[in-house]
Write a protein that holds these residues in place. Structure first.
Motif, PDB file in Angstrom:
ATOM      1  N   GLN A  81       5.277 -10.821  17.811  1.00  0.00           N
ATOM      2  CA  GLN A  81       6.401 -10.035  18.780  1.00  0.00           C
ATOM      3  C   GLN A  81       6.752  -8.949  17.990  1.00  0.00           C
ATOM      4  O   GLN A  81       7.191  -8.825  16.829  1.00  0.00           O
ATOM      5  CB  GLN A  81       7.513 -11.152  18.708  1.00  0.00           C
ATOM      6  N   HIS A  83       9.708  -6.431  17.912  1.00  0.00           N
ATOM      7  CA  HIS A  83      10.945  -6.183  18.468  1.00  0.00           C
ATOM      8  C   HIS A  83      11.757  -4.856  18.023  1.00  0.00           C
ATOM      9  O   HIS A  83      12.573  -3.955  18.832  1.00  0.00           O
ATOM     10  CB  HIS A  83      11.840  -7.024  17.930  1.00  0.00           C
ATOM     11  N   MET A  84      11.138  -4.219  17.069  1.00  0.00           N
ATOM     12  CA  MET A  84      11.631  -2.826  16.389  1.00  0.00           C
ATOM     13  C   MET A  84      10.755  -1.699  16.546  1.00  0.00           C
ATOM     14  O   MET A  84       9.497  -2.238  16.264  1.00  0.00           O
ATOM     15  CB  MET A  84      12.094  -3.316  15.153  1.00  0.00           C
ATOM     16  N   ARG A  99      12.367   8.625   7.842  1.00  0.00           N
ATOM     17  CA  ARG A  99      12.557   7.932   8.953  1.00  0.00           C
ATOM     18  C   ARG A  99      13.754   8.610   9.761  1.00  0.00           C
ATOM     19  O   ARG A  99      14.744   9.074   8.972  1.00  0.00           O
ATOM     20  CB  ARG A  99      13.070   6.513   8.757  1.00  0.00           C
ATOM     21  N   LYS A 102      15.570   4.221  13.658  1.00  0.00           N
ATOM     22  CA  LYS A 102      15.182   2.918  14.176  1.00  0.00           C
ATOM     23  C   LYS A 102      15.746   2.399  15.547  1.00  0.00           C
ATOM     24  O   LYS A 102      16.999   2.733  15.635  1.00  0.00           O
ATOM     25  CB  LYS A 102      15.480   1.825  13.166  1.00  0.00           C
ATOM     26  N   ASP A 226       3.844   0.132   0.671  1.00  0.00           N
ATOM     27  CA  ASP A 226       5.184  -0.107   0.311  1.00  0.00           C
ATOM     28  C   ASP A 226       5.858   0.559   1.543  1.00  0.00           C
ATOM     29  O   ASP A 226       7.207   0.610   1.248  1.00  0.00           O
ATOM     30  CB  ASP A 226       5.542   0.959  -1.036  1.00  0.00           C
ATOM     31  N   PHE A 227       5.446   0.772   2.554  1.00  0.00           N
ATOM     32  CA  PHE A 227       5.980   1.391   3.709  1.00  0.00           C
ATOM     33  C   PHE A 227       6.985   0.317   4.418  1.00  0.00           C
ATOM     34  O   PHE A 227       6.786  -0.698   4.609  1.00  0.00           O
ATOM     35  CB  PHE A 227       5.115   1.814   4.676  1.00  0.00           C
ATOM     36  N   PRO A 228       8.191   0.475   4.455  1.00  0.00           N
ATOM     37  CA  PRO A 228       9.268  -0.435   4.869  1.00  0.00           C
ATOM     38  C   PRO A 228       9.054  -1.041   6.391  1.00  0.00           C
ATOM     39  O   PRO A 228       9.684  -2.090   6.704  1.00  0.00           O
ATOM     40  CB  PRO A 228      10.615   0.120   4.649  1.00  0.00           C
ATOM     41  N   ILE A 230       6.223  -1.359   7.928  1.00  0.00           N
ATOM     42  CA  ILE A 230       4.877  -1.907   8.379  1.00  0.00           C
ATOM     43  C   ILE A 230       4.504  -3.049   9.279  1.00  0.00           C
ATOM     44  O   ILE A 230       3.743  -3.002   9.983  1.00  0.00           O
ATOM     45  CB  ILE A 230       4.220  -2.220   6.999  1.00  0.00           C
ATOM     46  N   ARG A 231       5.731  -4.010   9.641  1.00  0.00           N
ATOM     47  CA  ARG A 231       5.930  -4.943  10.651  1.00  0.00           C
ATOM     48  C   ARG A 231       6.456  -4.346  11.805  1.00  0.00           C
ATOM     49  O   ARG A 231       6.781  -5.276  12.665  1.00  0.00           O
ATOM     50  CB  ARG A 231       6.475  -6.326  10.029  1.00  0.00           C
ATOM     51  N   ASN A 232       6.977  -3.019  11.792  1.00  0.00           N
ATOM     52  CA  ASN A 232       7.362  -2.608  13.366  1.00  0.00           C
ATOM     53  C   ASN A 232       6.538  -1.680  13.759  1.00  0.00           C
ATOM     54  O   ASN A 232       5.533  -1.160  13.218  1.00  0.00           O
ATOM     55  CB  ASN A 232       8.736  -1.907  12.870  1.00  0.00           C
ATOM     56  N   GLY A 250      -0.869 -12.298  11.602  1.00  0.00           N
ATOM     57  CA  GLY A 250      -0.758 -12.582  10.155  1.00  0.00           C
ATOM     58  C   GLY A 250      -0.532 -11.353   9.497  1.00  0.00           C
ATOM     59  O   GLY A 250       0.681 -10.678   9.904  1.00  0.00           O
ATOM     60  N   ASP A 251      -1.238 -10.684   8.578  1.00  0.00           N
ATOM     61  CA  ASP A 251      -0.740  -9.506   7.811  1.00  0.00           C
ATOM     62  C   ASP A 251      -1.468  -8.417   8.403  1.00  0.00           C
ATOM     63  O   ASP A 251      -1.134  -7.242   7.548  1.00  0.00           O
ATOM     64  CB  ASP A 251      -0.991  -9.573   6.383  1.00  0.00           C
TER      65      ASP A 251
END
Lengths: 613, 613
Positions: A81, A83-84, A99, A102, A226-228, A230-232, A250-251
């Motif tokens: 999913q 979301h961001m 950035r 967000k 180290d990218f904050p 990465i899951r967006n 997964g990752d």
């Protein structure tokens, strides 16, 4: 449950529908037709389903559609999913990115699943093929058509029960000494065979539109970073090119990377040259965009490719309404907005119930014309969106040195403005035989031609909360939803009772378009939604004619948690004096009528339904 | 995935755990132990799983437990949800019944699934056996123990790696000429073999308590009825006896029907005589209670039986902490409150992680003593509840002629008062080695000894909403949840960082009770929940020691829909200065400690965990 016959052993066979290509469009068609009892066969030239890479974005409306076939739960379990969204632009310090904002990834207030999903195409295909296997249908592979002929006989073309299509299939896997071609005769054929569609070329259908100059690379990796965000989902505009990040299973993440001519074009010919590129090269280019953040691949790269964005739509979607094309066979566009698989599955979702109705003898073959009418218009809108999006995204960012560049504000505004369209929930089909907006004002919040807006209700007999979309599954039946008002009020009860009487007269659509000897529930699913409280009204208080089963009565009330329900009449803009809503089998709203104009619904169905069969 | 070996062919074998009986208790044990990598075998004397009837109520906490093993989704799809309860009493008119009230069926504000479910026992068993099959474990049937011997050697009994149990199994299906008995040596044995448990009788364990005089009938039918609450749970008190209605799958309902001596007892012996009764007789009695509503069976009756309520608990639950009994083998009570299967599954849910820890060498065998301590106390509470409930329900209703009867108000108050207990969400384990309430005041809304109260959080890296129970699955690991406060505050960040340093010192439980060469994540799942906003904090802002993976950081914030999350700190009564919560592998809260008393957590684990292995 049943067993699939090894059909390749059967020669010169007949099927109702032959589906060519078992990608998302073909599988949607095959499972939906088979589920509806249509005799369908699906062939694919690939020996195996896709394993990695390829399309992966699944938009909110597509989740709703899969859910309408009972496939949503597994999708939600297996998919990622999103979301961001995060937006990066050249740093004010002059070096690297920072950035800018967000925000919520999805801008679509009515979405039932308010997020984007990613799932690799192989897993999506398996979702379909597993469901098909449980119903006794398998993909016939590796098999491809080598010749397709369509009869020119007008009488034959007009009769939906004729077999005007002759297809020669070749099985690429046939054992030595075994005939590897066979002839199949089909009533209908759907070409879901991709951008290089054999079906499309066989009938000389042109693709209209052009290639762009933009070249992009795409790579799936497990990142070391180290990218904050990465899951967006990230849109990164840097001085070193643009990049998009999409989280995967997964990752894993997917990166879309803008490439320059120097990266990919042959110096002499100017043509894109795959050999100039590599996974390492793509990550090297991405690293420049990500700076000062680190991005690298942990272990080997899962999949990569490069592509030029083409934005084209087929000149027509059918040949004599017997042969159809769908999916990538009729539209190509940029993959970055995650529309590809969605547009494809929704093409055949739109077509398959119409084909089912015609094959059953319920509807006139002219119903099939609405497929091209609705879906080609959609594809054109998609291309228009894609052109704007791709140029914004491929363009240079605005900076002090480049004032004409794309500003963050401009990009963000476009991102959000298109939300309703890209999520699929705002897709709007224009008026036609099956979209009649004449009484739109009676349901001002329920746009006719759009999909049924999600809304929680409470089932009256057992107080269980239910999403209205789950009450309107893709089971090939029209849903007739009666917003009955407050039937504890005697006058309103009498109105509802009179409506039920009218609807069961011989001239009513419920009687007229139902096969002889069948109950109306074979074709129509009648549902009553009362504006009453769950603990005040009993389901037995509803006129029997409007509750063929205890499960067909709902109230617009909050559930026991107090968190769900009670907003349907208000959201839909429906008055408590009552209205009837016709929802198509694909969950699009077709028609609305007040109780005293039920004849308009009779009229609606008379334009495409068959009677007396 | 793997394949199950036909174990019955292997003679004189060894297993870690032998489970006798494949009902709900046995299957819960088998699937949980196998999932945890324990070598387990499960035998059942029935040739096939249960097909119809039997236990069917599934309480809210049980849904949470099944969800903790990944089985909740299918249960929710297949089971019936009961949201509403209706109460009927003698009509004021003097004839027949009338509705006194309708109310929410479940009274348990913290329930994640705020409804009761029904699913027939066969479907529930299949849910387990399908999951087991996917993991390579099958039930060995029809197979039963004919002899069980437990070594009396003290050294052997103390060594968790010894095989002190010798079981002779008989396979009832063995082909002629094939040996039909075999000997199995087991480290542990769990007797889940029902009310007439061979395991219990083999070790001479007494059942304490007595039979009541109440005789009830139970029948599953598809009703032909005009009763408006047929899809709700109904308690019917009439002058002609009491009756309870429970909705089941599809259109089926279950009726519990109070019977009189004349209905079921032999005139001479006074004993209950099944031959005096029949399905038709039960429905005839029910019809009298339902009057003036009609109740009859459409078609043949699916299943029926009669029973006398017995309320008994086994004197002990284990023999030398090597042989255990669980489920109906250790408690019997009235089925009407729908507790049977739930108590049974929760018995082995409690036991299996403890056995796993001991078998892995992680915990001292004394940990197993907490099984009887926790579950026998629970069974006694259940019996106490059941006595009160059964007498209220079997008693005559209060009327003008019978002022001492049970009033509706009394019944309803009891119904609601017991809600927290009967739903399972309020079950509270008393202080022991694994329940230490010393710092309860630091988490006043999170009772230590009760299951982790559901709460929505937002996963920081991707803004996806998550239920905290899904972050604490039954994967045999202790969860160490760090309520980190607002780590954007520098002082708080430093406190959290110092905590992380402390927790990774050699003397810390994270290091001390982790097998040599393993990462602490093998035994402990460390999760951080910050009191920050999802769009202000980055997961990379959390000290690395407290985020072994990007998925381990959450914030107590609302999600993008604005409907979920943001209440965890407040609900749990946790201060933003930070606290550490230890959650047991079965989701019960074991311990709470402030940042500066982490040594108390070291102390907690030292009482039952093994070190230096």
């Amino acid at each position: 449950m049943g067993f699939s016959v090894p059909v390749s052993a059967v020669k010169d066979s007949e099927v109702d529908v032959l589906v060519v290509g078992a990608g998302p469009a073909g599988l949607m068609a095959a499972q939906g037709l088979h589920r509806a009892g249509v005799k369908v066969r699906v062939v694919d030239k690939r020996p195996q389903a896709v394993k990695a890479g390829h399309g992966d974005g699944i938009q909110p409306r597509t989740v709703e559609v899969l859910q309408s076939y009972g496939l949503g739960e597994r999708l939600l379990r297996e998919g990622v999913q999103v979301h961001m969204a995060a937006f990066y632009n050249p740093s004010a310090k002059g070096v690297g990115i920072e950035r800018s904002a967000k925000s919520r990834d999805v801008t679509a207030p009515t979405a039932r699943y308010p997020f984007e999903m990613t799932l690799h195409q192989g897993a999506l295909e398996e979702l379909f093929t597993d469901a098909m296997r449980d119903m006794g249908l398998a993909v016939d592979r590796p098999t491809l058509p080598v010749a397709i002929e369509l009869s020119q006989d007008e009488a034959e073309l007009k009769d939906p029960q004729s077999y005007p299509i002759k297809v020669t299939l070749q099985n690429l896997d046939a054992a030595e000494g075994v005939s590897d071609t066979e002839v199949v005769r089909a009533k209908y054929l759907i070409g879901c065979d991709g951008a290089h569609s054999f079906v499309r070329r066989n009938f000389g259908i042109e693709m209209e539109g052009e290639q762009t100059e933009y070249v992009w690379g795409v790579v799936d990796i497990i990142p070391d970073t180290d990218f904050p965000d990465i899951r967006n989902r990230c849109a990164i505009h840097s001085h070193n090119g643009s990049c998009m990040n999409i989280p995967r299973e997964g990752d894993v993440i997917r990166l879309y990377i803008q490439l320059t001519d120097a990266d990919v074009r042959n110096e002499v010919t100017g043509r894109v040259d795959m050999t100039k590129c590599s996974a390492e090269k793509l990550i090297e280019v991405a690293q420049k965009s990500f700076y000062p953040y680190k991005i690298a691949s942990k272990g080997p790269v899962e999949w990569w490719t490069i592509y030029i964005i083409g934005q084209r739509v087929a000149a027509k979607y059918s040949v004599h309404d017997r042969v159809f094309i769908a999916g990538d066979a009729c539209h190509t566009h940029s993959p970055k907005a995650g529309q590809g698989m969605n547009a494809s599955m929704n093409d055949t979702h739109n077509l398959l119930w119409k084909m089912t109705h015609v094959l059953r003898g319920w509807a006139d073959p002219s119903l099939l014309k609405t497929y091209e009418f609705e879906r080609r218009k959609y594809a054109q809108d998609l291309i228009d969106f894609d052109k704007r999006f791709a140029s914004l995204f491929s363009g240079k960012p605005q900076t002090e040195d480049n004032e004409d560049g794309v500003s963050h504000e401009e990009f963000l505004a476009a991102w959000q403005q298109f939300g309703n369209f890209t999520t699929g929930v705002g897709v709007h089909y224009a008026p036609s035989a099956i979209v009649n907006p004449i009484h739109q004002s009676l349901a001002s919040g329920l746009p006719i031609g759009q999909r049924l807006i999600p809304q929680m209700l409470v089932r009256l007999a057992d107080a269980r909360p239910y999403e209205i979309q789950d009450i309107a599954p893709a089971d090939s039946r029209f849903k007739v939803i009666i917003f009955a008002g407050d039937i504890q009020d005697k006058a309103q009860y009498n109105k509802v009772h009179a409506l039920a009487e009218t609807m069961t007269q011989p001239g009513s659509f419920l009687r007229k378009y139902t096969p002889k000897g069948s109950d109306y529930t074979a074709v129509f699913d009648v549902i009553t939604i009362a504006a009453s409280k769950k603990d005040e009204l009993d389901y037995t208080d509803v006129p029997e004619l409007l509750r063929p089963h205890w499960s067909k009565v709902y109230v617009d009330d909050v559930d026991f948690t107090g968190k769900m329900g009670g907003n349907a009449y208000a959201t839909y803009g429906v008055d408590r004096s009552g209205v009837v809503v016709v929802v198509r089998p694909d969950q699009y709203v077709g028609m609305v009528a007040p109780f005293d104009k039920i004849a308009d619904i009779d009229q609606y169905f008379s334009t495409f339904m068959s009677q007396g069969f």
